[in-house]
Structure formats: C-alpha cells, structure tokens
Design an enzyme around this catalytic site. Structure first.
Site, PDB file in Angstrom:
ATOM      1  NE  ARG A   1      -0.574  -0.567   4.929  1.00  0.00           N
ATOM      2  CZ  ARG A   1      -1.164  -0.659   6.099  1.00  0.00           C
ATOM      3  NH1 ARG A   1      -2.462  -0.508   6.226  1.00  0.00           N
ATOM      4  NH2 ARG A   1      -0.470  -0.923   7.186  1.00  0.00           N
TER       5      ARG A   1
ATOM      6  CG  ASN B   1      -4.812   3.859   7.259  1.00  0.00           C
ATOM      7  OD1 ASN B   1      -5.730   3.850   8.081  1.00  0.00           O
ATOM      8  ND2 ASN B   1      -3.673   3.230   7.478  1.00  0.00           N
ATOM      9  CD  GLU B   2      -0.859   4.337  10.668  1.00  0.00           C
ATOM     10  OE1 GLU B   2      -0.013   3.653  10.075  1.00  0.00           O
ATOM     11  OE2 GLU B   2      -1.163   4.154  11.850  1.00  0.00           O
TER      12      GLU B   2
ATOM     13  CD  GLU C   1      -5.450   2.099  12.483  1.00  0.00           C
ATOM     14  OE1 GLU C   1      -4.364   1.561  12.765  1.00  0.00           O
ATOM     15  OE2 GLU C   1      -5.804   2.354  11.322  1.00  0.00           O
TER      16      GLU C   1
ATOM     17  CD1 TRP D   1       2.189  -3.096  13.028  1.00  0.00           C
ATOM     18  CD2 TRP D   1       3.805  -1.808  13.873  1.00  0.00           C
ATOM     19  NE1 TRP D   1       1.589  -2.129  13.808  1.00  0.00           N
ATOM     20  CE2 TRP D   1       2.560  -1.324  14.331  1.00  0.00           C
ATOM     21  CE3 TRP D   1       4.970  -1.160  14.279  1.00  0.00           C
ATOM     22  CZ2 TRP D   1       2.438  -0.222  15.177  1.00  0.00           C
ATOM     23  CZ3 TRP D   1       4.844  -0.055  15.119  1.00  0.00           C
ATOM     24  CH2 TRP D   1       3.589   0.405  15.553  1.00  0.00           C
TER      25      TRP D   1
ATOM     26  CD  GLU E   1      -1.840  -4.898   8.530  1.00  0.00           C
ATOM     27  OE1 GLU E   1      -1.164  -3.996   9.017  1.00  0.00           O
ATOM     28  OE2 GLU E   1      -3.015  -4.748   8.147  1.00  0.00           O
ATOM     29  CD  GLN E   2      -1.958 -14.610   6.918  1.00  0.00           C
ATOM     30  OE1 GLN E   2      -0.739 -14.596   6.830  1.00  0.00           O
ATOM     31  NE2 GLN E   2      -2.697 -15.515   6.305  1.00  0.00           N
TER      32      GLN E   2
HETATM   33  C1  GAL Z   1      -1.804   0.737  11.555  1.00  0.00           C
HETATM   34  C2  GAL Z   1      -2.472   0.848  10.208  1.00  0.00           C
HETATM   35  C3  GAL Z   1      -3.491  -0.276  10.042  1.00  0.00           C
HETATM   36  C4  GAL Z   1      -2.844  -1.584  10.389  1.00  0.00           C
HETATM   37  C5  GAL Z   1      -2.274  -1.536  11.791  1.00  0.00           C
HETATM   38  C6  GAL Z   1      -1.613  -2.831  12.235  1.00  0.00           C
HETATM   39  O1  GAL Z   1      -0.718   1.580  11.679  1.00  0.00           O
HETATM   40  O2  GAL Z   1      -3.151   2.083  10.081  1.00  0.00           O
HETATM   41  O3  GAL Z   1      -3.974  -0.288   8.713  1.00  0.00           O
HETATM   42  O4  GAL Z   1      -1.817  -1.831   9.471  1.00  0.00           O
HETATM   43  O5  GAL Z   1      -1.294  -0.520  11.837  1.00  0.00           O
HETATM   44  O6  GAL Z   1      -1.142  -2.729  13.547  1.00  0.00           O
END
Ligand code: GAL
Length: 702
Positions: free
Chosen positions: A150, A188-189, A338, A346, A386-387
């Site tokens: 993305r 988004n971000e 979020e 991550w 992101e599983q």
């Molecule tokens: C955020 C992002 C989300 C998702 C999430 C995973 O930073 O906006 O789309 O990737 O991290 O922790």
C-alpha cells in the site's frame, strides 16, 4: 515504546497487494450515483465511543449480523470501514459498487453502531496502477514503486489526485447524508513523499513562489558555500538528506504543503456532498514528523491518531505526551482511531499489553481528550499481510481473550460517557512543539544522542506530573490562557514567533526555553546574534558555546544539584537584572563554573533559559520550582507518582479520571467530594485505587 520517532520501526515493507478476499461474494451491486436510500434520522452517537476497524468486504454478508451482535455485546458503538476497499468499491474504472457498504451500515445501525468511512486512497487497485503507472511513487533513489502492498502512489500526482477526488466524491454523494455515518477518515497514515519528475517540478514552482528570485534563495541558503549557487530554480535537487539545511527544511515544508493539499483535495470533494454534521479527520502516527501535522490538520474537523505500543511496554507519561500532542493539532478533543487489542504485528517482538494496561491506555486517552477509542482490528483477513496482528475475534469468528477486556472497557465507557459529554482538558501549562525545529536538529544532530522527542519527553514528564495537564501546541498558537510556557528545543525561531513569545512574557507569562533554542532563522540559517536569536534582548543574555557531552557533568545552584548529559551550553548574562540560577561544576574545562540556567523578570512575567539536558530529578526540581513560581497548581495535590490525574471540564461539569498505573494500592484525597461513576455510590472525599484501577468521578465545578 521507543522515545524517538526516528528510531521507531514504524513500518516494515509488506510484500504483496491488499487482499480482496471474497470479492465475488460482496460485489452485490448498489446504486451508482448520489443519495442512497432515504433513511430516518439516527439517534445522536454517544459522547464517548468504543469502536473497532471492521472490514465487511472481506467476509460474506451472512456473517455480518453475528459480527455486529458480538460488537454490540462488547458495547462497541462505532466501526471504521472502507479505508482499504477501493478494489471492492470500484472494481473497474468508473464502475462503482456501494450497495454492500450500504447494507453493512444498515446492519450496523440495527445493532446501534455508527460508522466512519475511510476514503480508500492508501491502497490503489491494480487496474489503476496498471493503467496509470505514472501515478506510482518514486523512491529517493529513483526507483519507481511497483504495484502491491500500500502507499505506492505519488502524493503530488495530479492524475492520482483526480482519481482520489472521484472516489471520495462518489462515496460522499452516496453516504454523505446517511444518518448512521458520522464521519470520514481521509486516506490512512499518510507519510512517504515521492521523488518523481512531476514532484520535482512542483518543488521548483513552490520555491519560486516562496523566494520569487533565485538570488533570494541563494542568499537565504548561503549557497556560496561549496559552490551551491543556483542560476535557476530548476537546478535545485529534490533530496531529503545530505543537502544544505535550507534546502532540507524547505523540502520538508514543501512535503507538508503537498500532503496538506492532498488532504484538502479529498476534504473538498466530501464537503461538497456531505452533511456538515459529518466530521472529517485522518489518522496519524506516533510522533509522526513526515510532515507538519498542524498544516495537515487545518483542513480537518478533528485530529485522530493511532495509539500503538508495539513492544508491549506501556509507559504512561510517554503515551500521555502523544495524546497531548494530537490534542494540540487542532487544540480540541480528538479520536484514537486505532489501538491494539493486546499486540500488533510490526515490532521486532510483538509483545502483548497486559489486560490492565489496555484499560489504562484507553482511559488515559479519554483523560487527555479522546472521545473515541477504536481497536485495530475486529478480525484478521484470512490472508493478507497482517494475519498476526491482534484482533477481537479469531479466524473462527469467536472472541479471543482481548474481546473480554475491550468489552469491560466498553461497559465502563457506557457508564461514564454521559458525564464526559462536552468536556475537555484545560491546561495552564503549554509546551511548544515545532516541526521546523525537530527537522532542523535531526538534519544535524551534532550528537546522535540528542533525540528531539526524547528531550521533549524529558521536559514533559515532570511538568505533567506537577500540573496534571499540559497542552502541546505550535509556537504560533495563542498563549494567553497559560501561566507557564515551555519550549524545550525551539531551534528554528522566526522573528514573528519571537515577538509572539515576548508579548506573552510582557503580558505576565512565564516562558522557559530549553537547550538549542533560537539558534536558527526560518531558513535554517544561523542567527548571527547567538542563541536564543531574536529573544536575546528579552533574556538579557545569550549562549556562549554549546558542547555535546560524552560524560555527564555536574551542575548546582539555588534550585538543587545534579548532572547534565548529552548537551550543555554555557550562558552569558548581559543585562544587570539577568540572574544565574545554576552553574556547571568542574567538568571538561570548557564548562567549569559557567552559568547553565539564567532567568530574568519582565514586569510580572519572566523568561528563563535552561542550557543543559538535566537528569530527571534535577529536571523535576527545576521545573516544579518554575511552575510554582508561575502559580501553576495540580488539580489534585499529593497523589502518588504512579497515579495519573486527568481533568475534563465543560458543559457545567468537572470530571476527574484517576488511573493507578502502579502495582501498589493508593488512596487519593480529593479537594471536594465527587461521585464515582464506574462503581456507583455516594460522593466521597477519598478514593481508594487498587493496582491498575481506574476511577472516574463527577466533581462539583467549584
Ligand atoms: C496501523 C495501520 C493499520 C494496520 C495496523 C496494524 O498503523 O493504520 O492499517 O496496518 O497498523 O497494527
């Protein structure tokens, strides 16, 4: 949580394209243009919202009622949807499918759940990037991004913006009057810039608008240095590193302006079609400095951020400062768009926040002004990058342990929400945060140990403990309401900003400047008058010399004694009434005996310069003393170190949020009797907090 954004492993590359699982099942049509079906007015959303990111496009519609029933049972009152669903919304250029979202919103409404729609522009679909490869981002090394993952678009591309405007407008025409849609999230971000040829041309045009003549640019950037002199704007390189500081700072400003117009492009499209009651925001990241957040926020109704603690170590003051930072973007309450259900996917080690920390974090966000806290995400896509990220339900759709924790937080939100309606934190202390200064120091740290965020947080912690509320604002924000204003490292200081600060002091305000302040003018050139530049006359003194420290050095004075580390400046008082508050002890030969902190009274106000990075106890002693002298008082005096006190005021109400972040029990003596909202019961003067317990109290106004 790492202190420095610059060292933050914020994003790792994720290998392939956004998932479009079950596309076939959910592509069930929907009206093409405008309006959507007429609907009765929905009830107003509750003042305090618990929520989650929900991706209905990844699941069969037959599953939605079960998901939404589980959400409802967890007191979830808002879902954010759609922000990565472009390929589902518009499977082929000009072919729109909104029916599925319309049905998802209607189903959510049946469960009393409101909706925020994300514009899907962070993940362009494959048809778009194959037909318009020129919209793909170019990395700093000249490589063009490929389709996949993305954020692969160029933020300045007029063509990409047109496509964004089209999809945002279509969505707004369709959902802009839907009573269950309460707001919009743009993209988004946002973050990475692009180094493509068009962006380069736009950078040159931006420079031309700013400087008018190349001679002016040459003068401000002192390009005689290293033969950098330019004959034309088009010769200026588009680079984010290793260049003249004037160029680097202007590049960041150009990036900020470009992201701001990227946001504005979509905001305008939405505003044109949507009801004014629908807010518009975007979600920002931890201490993100990819662009000037104040510039981006101008176009938005409210600010929002994504509150993650990737390594699972929640440090309450390090998180609190970020809430205050985001509150300062628009100087009003905000959203946490979020946060993590226990863990993310991550970080090098994605450790889980303990359940009680999840509760502390959510209430801290609220205490600092958040009116919504949303968990990312409801359920993992079965495939996609992101599983492993935390969720509230598992791949089987049944609750995982984090669900119960969130449910309990939701129950508390439901109990306390009404009291919080119309309230917001009110601070008497402000800290000044400037992107130009952060960038300028980062371009030339002089010592790698001078992390700007780290230093800012070192000042913030004692102030927040003492005053129990700190606004973090831009140096251009109005200052009239503050008794104390602290600028930890206002490296780039314009004459206009200096005038603004001086006016504050002359009107009786107390201003504290930290190391490296006032070294640079707005072009990132050195002020010839030494630090703090245009504030030297008001201070009646200046910095003699700065030093990066290998070892801590002693310092002592009227406010106590301790050590300085990382950075030390010698100060030279010039005016007869400029007083020395602290001096260095015997150290490296340069600092020995020299002033480290100086101060001067100006009418009823004062200006103080702290030339060193003080150890934490000394920083507390100094800042507590300065705060007391400025007539700053805690809302609730005498609380234990690990007890956080937040106050929200407004609408004729005062609400205290007490959070015990520690492992011991604590009693808090309140200044007035207050009613506990989470446990019920009569008003009381003493609150007993079990380890990690939160208490929310409705207190009298006076
Ligand atoms: C955020 C992002 C989300 C998702 C999430 C995973 O930073 O906006 O789309 O990737 O991290 O922790």
């Amino acid at each position: 949580m790492p202190l420095n954004s610059e060292s933050h492993p914020r994003r790792r590359a994720r290998g392939c394209a956004a998932p479009t699982a079950l596309l076939g099942i959910v592509l069930l049509g929907g009206s093409l243009f405008g309006g959507g079906p007429a609907q009765a007015a929905a009830a107003a959303p509750p003042p305090l919202l618990l929520g989650t990111a929900w991706y209905p496009e990844q699941w069969p519609e037959s599953r939605w009622p079960k998901d939404l029933a589980l959400m409802q049972a967890a007191h979830i009152r808002v879902v954010r949807v759609g922000e990565f669903a472009w390929s589902t919304f518009e499977p082929r250029q000009g072919v729109y499918r909104f029916g599925w979202l319309e049905r998802a919103i209607a189903e959510a409404a049946r469960h009393h759940i409101f909706v925020v729609i994300g514009t899907p522009t962070a993940a362009p679909p494959a048809w778009l990037t194959s037909r318009y490869p020129q919209t793909l981002r170019v990395h700093a090394d000249g490589r063009r991004a490929q389709h996949g993952n993305r954020q692969q678009f160029s933020f300045s591309s007029p063509l990409y913006r047109k496509l964004c405007r089209d999809i945002a407008a279509r969505l707004a025409q369709h959902f802009g009057h839907n009573p269950d849609v309460i707001g919009w999230q743009i993209d988004n971000e946002m973050g990475p810039p692009s180094f493509d040829a068009g962006t380069r041309r736009r950078f040159h045009a931006w420079l031309r608008r700013k400087y008018h003549t190349i001679a002016a640019l040459n003068r401000h950037w002192t390009t005689a240095y290293w033969s950098e002199t330019y004959d034309h704007f088009r010769q200026v390189p588009l680079r984010a590193q290793g260049e003249n500081p004037g160029l680097l700072l202007d590049f960041k400003r150009f990036v900020s302006a470009t992201w701001a117009s990227y946001v504005e492009n979509q905001v305008r499209a939405i505003r044109r079609a949507a009801a004014p009651r629908q807010f518009i925001t975007t979600n920002t990241t931890h201490w993100g400095d990819q662009f000037d957040q104040y510039a981006i926020s101008r176009e938005l109704t409210l600010a929002a951020w994504d509150d993650y603690v990737p390594d699972g170590h929640f440090h309450w003051l390090e998180n609190a400062v970020q809430d205050d930072l985001v509150r300062g973007y628009k100087r009003r309450d905000f959203w946490v768009m979020e946060t993590q259900p226990a863990f993310v996917d991550w970080a090098p080690v994605n450790a889980a926040l303990p359940p009680y920390r999840m509760r502390e974090l959510a209430w801290q966000d609220v205490g600092h002004g958040a009116n919504a806290v949303l968990y990312w995400q409801w359920r993992s896509a079965l495939n996609g990058q992101e599983q492993y990220d935390g969720t509230l339900v598992g791949p089987d759709g049944e609750p995982v342990p984090a669900y119960r924790v969130v449910q309990a937080i939701g129950a508390q939100f439901a109990l306390a929400g009404a009291a919080l309606a119309g309230t917001t934190p009110r601070s008497r202390v402000a800290m000044l945060q400037s992107y130009a200064s952060r960038w300028a120091i980062d371009f030339q740290r002089q010592t790698v140990r001078f992390g700007v965020v780290h230093e800012f947080t070192a000042f913030y912690q004692p102030l927040e403990r003492f005053a129990q509320s700190v606004d973090v604002i831009s140096p251009r924000a109005p200052l009239g309401r503050y008794r104390l204003v602290v600028a930890p490292a206002l490296n780039v200081l314009s004459r206009a900003e200096a005038r603004h600060l001086a006016a504050y002091v002359r009107a009786g305000g107390h201003l504290v400047l930290g190391p490296r302040t006032g070294m640079k003018d707005p072009y990132d050139a050195l002020w010839p008058g030494r630090q703090p530049g245009p504030l030297v006359p008001l201070l009646g003194g200046h910095v003699g010399q700065y030093y990066s420290l290998l070892k801590p050095v002693p310092l002592a004075g009227r406010l106590g004694s301790g050590q300085a580390s990382v950075w030390a400046e010698t100060l030279v008082p010039q005016a007869p009434d400029t007083r020395v508050l602290m001096r260095y002890g015997k150290s490296n030969g340069w600092l020995d005996g020299k002033p480290a902190i100086i101060t001067r009274r100006v009418g009823k106000g004062s200006i103080t310069y702290i030339g060193a990075w003080l150890d934490p106890p000394l920083m507390s002693a100094v800042l507590d003393d300065l705060a007391r002298a400025a007539n700053v008082h805690p809302f609730i005096p005498g609380v234990a170190r690990n007890v956080e006190v937040c106050e929200r005021l407004g609408n004729g109400k005062r609400v205290w949020i007490l959070i015990n972040h520690g492992r011991k029990r604590h009693s808090v003596r309140l200044p007035a009797p207050a009613s506990p909202l989470l446990t019920g019961g009569p008003a009381r003067r003493t609150v007993k907090l079990a380890p990690h317990e939160v208490s929310v109290l409705l207190a009298p106004l006076t």
